[in-house]
Motif scaffolding. Structure first.
Motif, PDB file in Angstrom:
ATOM      1  N   ASP A  24       0.837  -1.207   0.000  1.00  0.00           N
ATOM      2  CA  ASP A  24       0.000   0.000   0.000  1.00  0.00           C
ATOM      3  C   ASP A  24       0.866   1.250   0.000  1.00  0.00           C
ATOM      4  N   VAL A  25       2.015   1.172   0.658  1.00  0.00           N
ATOM      5  CA  VAL A  25       2.968   2.287   0.691  1.00  0.00           C
ATOM      6  C   VAL A  25       4.372   1.718   0.567  1.00  0.00           C
ATOM      7  N   LEU A  26       5.164   2.305  -0.320  1.00  0.00           N
ATOM      8  CA  LEU A  26       6.570   1.951  -0.423  1.00  0.00           C
ATOM      9  C   LEU A  26       7.402   3.130   0.077  1.00  0.00           C
ATOM     10  N   VAL A  27       8.289   2.861   1.042  1.00  0.00           N
ATOM     11  CA  VAL A  27       9.190   3.872   1.586  1.00  0.00           C
ATOM     12  C   VAL A  27      10.575   3.645   0.988  1.00  0.00           C
ATOM     13  N   LEU A  28      11.122   4.679   0.346  1.00  0.00           N
ATOM     14  CA  LEU A  28      12.455   4.575  -0.236  1.00  0.00           C
ATOM     15  C   LEU A  28      13.522   4.698   0.848  1.00  0.00           C
ATOM     16  N   ARG A  29      14.744   4.359   0.540  1.00  0.00           N
ATOM     17  CA  ARG A  29      15.756   4.059   1.552  1.00  0.00           C
ATOM     18  C   ARG A  29      16.456   5.275   2.150  1.00  0.00           C
ATOM     19  N   ASN A  30      16.413   6.432   1.514  1.00  0.00           N
ATOM     20  CA  ASN A  30      17.137   7.589   2.039  1.00  0.00           C
ATOM     21  C   ASN A  30      16.393   8.225   3.206  1.00  0.00           C
ATOM     22  N   ALA A  69       4.366  -0.500  -7.293  1.00  0.00           N
ATOM     23  CA  ALA A  69       3.891   0.377  -6.221  1.00  0.00           C
ATOM     24  C   ALA A  69       3.077   1.529  -6.788  1.00  0.00           C
ATOM     25  N   ARG A  70       1.955   1.831  -6.132  1.00  0.00           N
ATOM     26  CA  ARG A  70       1.103   2.949  -6.532  1.00  0.00           C
ATOM     27  C   ARG A  70       1.371   4.182  -5.685  1.00  0.00           C
ATOM     28  N   PHE A  71       1.740   3.982  -4.421  1.00  0.00           N
ATOM     29  CA  PHE A  71       1.975   5.098  -3.491  1.00  0.00           C
ATOM     30  C   PHE A  71       3.387   4.950  -2.931  1.00  0.00           C
ATOM     31  N   VAL A  72       4.250   5.909  -3.261  1.00  0.00           N
ATOM     32  CA  VAL A  72       5.652   5.850  -2.856  1.00  0.00           C
ATOM     33  C   VAL A  72       6.007   7.123  -2.112  1.00  0.00           C
TER      34      VAL A  72
END
Length: 339
Positions: A24-30, A69-72
């Motif tokens: 539902d949510v993808l969080v990037l690594r930075n 992913a739709r929401f990042v």
């Protein structure tokens, strides 16, 4: 399932492997401000029980996880990673500014972009207030004399009755104004649309005689505006010539809002009393730059935005927008900046 997919952290209450379904949510690594990005992912999970929140911890993880992913959300999104985002609908930028993003490419893909506006209000408001009080009571002089073990009185000022001009009346400008209210100061706000009014005693625009007249009666000039064509170089040689020589500059906006050469010249010729700079141009400030050498200049390394509550406030915005997207796909999102 690939090894990269196994490495992506996900889950509502516990981490689990990402299957073929998109989170539902993808969080990037930075992360930012030296705080682990895991805290950000955890804060979003706390607000979205039952939703899947994935944290990509490597470049390979990001490329795999972003495909569906739709929401990042993240600090930045480069064009290479965007190319892999085949189904992206919303990118929630974790900074207030979005100028570093490939906005044209995002618009071409019909990706909605939001930002972190409002997250910094309390902490930067306190930073500005502290800077003003430092120069008002001249704590830097006291600290210097303490290092020398000198018991000697020195001149100080009083904030009450001063005029504070706040350039930019967004969330940060409003927070500054709120914190100044108990001190009995006169406030002037500067914004693109002065007819909208604001929390200051007076509101003016960027152009015309009104701005020059405001500079001439300003004791503390606070820059809290975005960097645009209008604000780039706004405080230049002419501005330093106009401003009261007993005035103090506080810049928590962007370095190029101030003409650095003009600032150095004003300091050398005593055309301003001092400056508190959280941002500079260039940035980082080179070790041999003359701004380091002035006793009446306070320099902090773009640190006004640091707060232990950063991820918590940001997660409130992101979680609300995830709910809005789920309830109504075409809903206007909080802090939406594009389209």
């Amino acid at each position: 399932m690939t090894d990269s997919e196994n490495d992506v952290e996900t889950g509502a209450s516990s981490d689990a492997a990402v299957e073929t379904d998109a989170p539902d949510v993808l969080v990037l690594r930075n992360g930012t401000h030296g705080m682990p990005v895991e805290q950000y992912a955890a804060a979003i999970r706390d607000r979205l029980p039952g939703k899947t929140v994935a944290l990509a911890r490597t470049p390979a993880d990001e490329r795999v996880a972003i495909e569906n992913a739709r929401f990042v959300t993240g600090m930045t999104l480069d064009e290479g990673l965007l190319e892999a985002a085949e189904n992206l609908e919303v990118f929630a930028c974790a900074y207030a500014g979005t100028g570093h993003l490939p906005l044209d490419a995002l618009e071409e893909r019909n990706v909605t972009v939001t930002n972190a506006s409002g997250v910094h209000g309390p902490n930067i408001g306190e930073h500005v207030l502290g800077s003003i009080l430092r120069f008002t009571r001249r704590f830097h002089v006291g600290a210097r004399q303490q290092r020398r073990r000198e018991w000697r009185h020195y001149k100080a000022y009083e904030l009450q009755g001063s005029t504070v001009t706040i350039v930019g009346l967004g969330a940060i400008g409003k927070a500054v104004c709120e914190r100044l209210e108990p001190f009995g100061v006169e406030t002037i706000g500067v914004r693109y649309t002065p007819e909208k009014g604001g929390p200051t005693d007076e509101v003016i625009g960027f152009e015309g005689e009104a701005f020059d007249e405001a500079l001439a009666r300003t004791d503390y000039l606070v820059l809290a505006c975005p960097l645009t064509e209008t604000t780039r170089g706004l405080i230049d040689h002419e501005a330093f010539t106009t401003v009261d020589p007993d005035a103090v500059l506080v810049n928590v906006a962007r370095g190029p809002v101030v003409d650095t050469d003009a600032l150095v010249g004003a300091l050398r010729s005593n055309r301003i009393r001092g400056a508190s700079l959280d941002v500079t141009d260039p940035e980082p400030l080179p070790e041999d730059h003359p701004l380091w050498t002035f006793g009446n200049v306070q320099i902090t390394p773009h640190n006004a935005g640091h707060t232990p509550n950063y991820y918590e406030r940001l997660a409130d915005i992101v979680a609300e927008n995830v709910r809005r997207v789920a309830d109504e796909p075409n809903a206007t999102l909080e802090n939406q900046v594009r389209p």
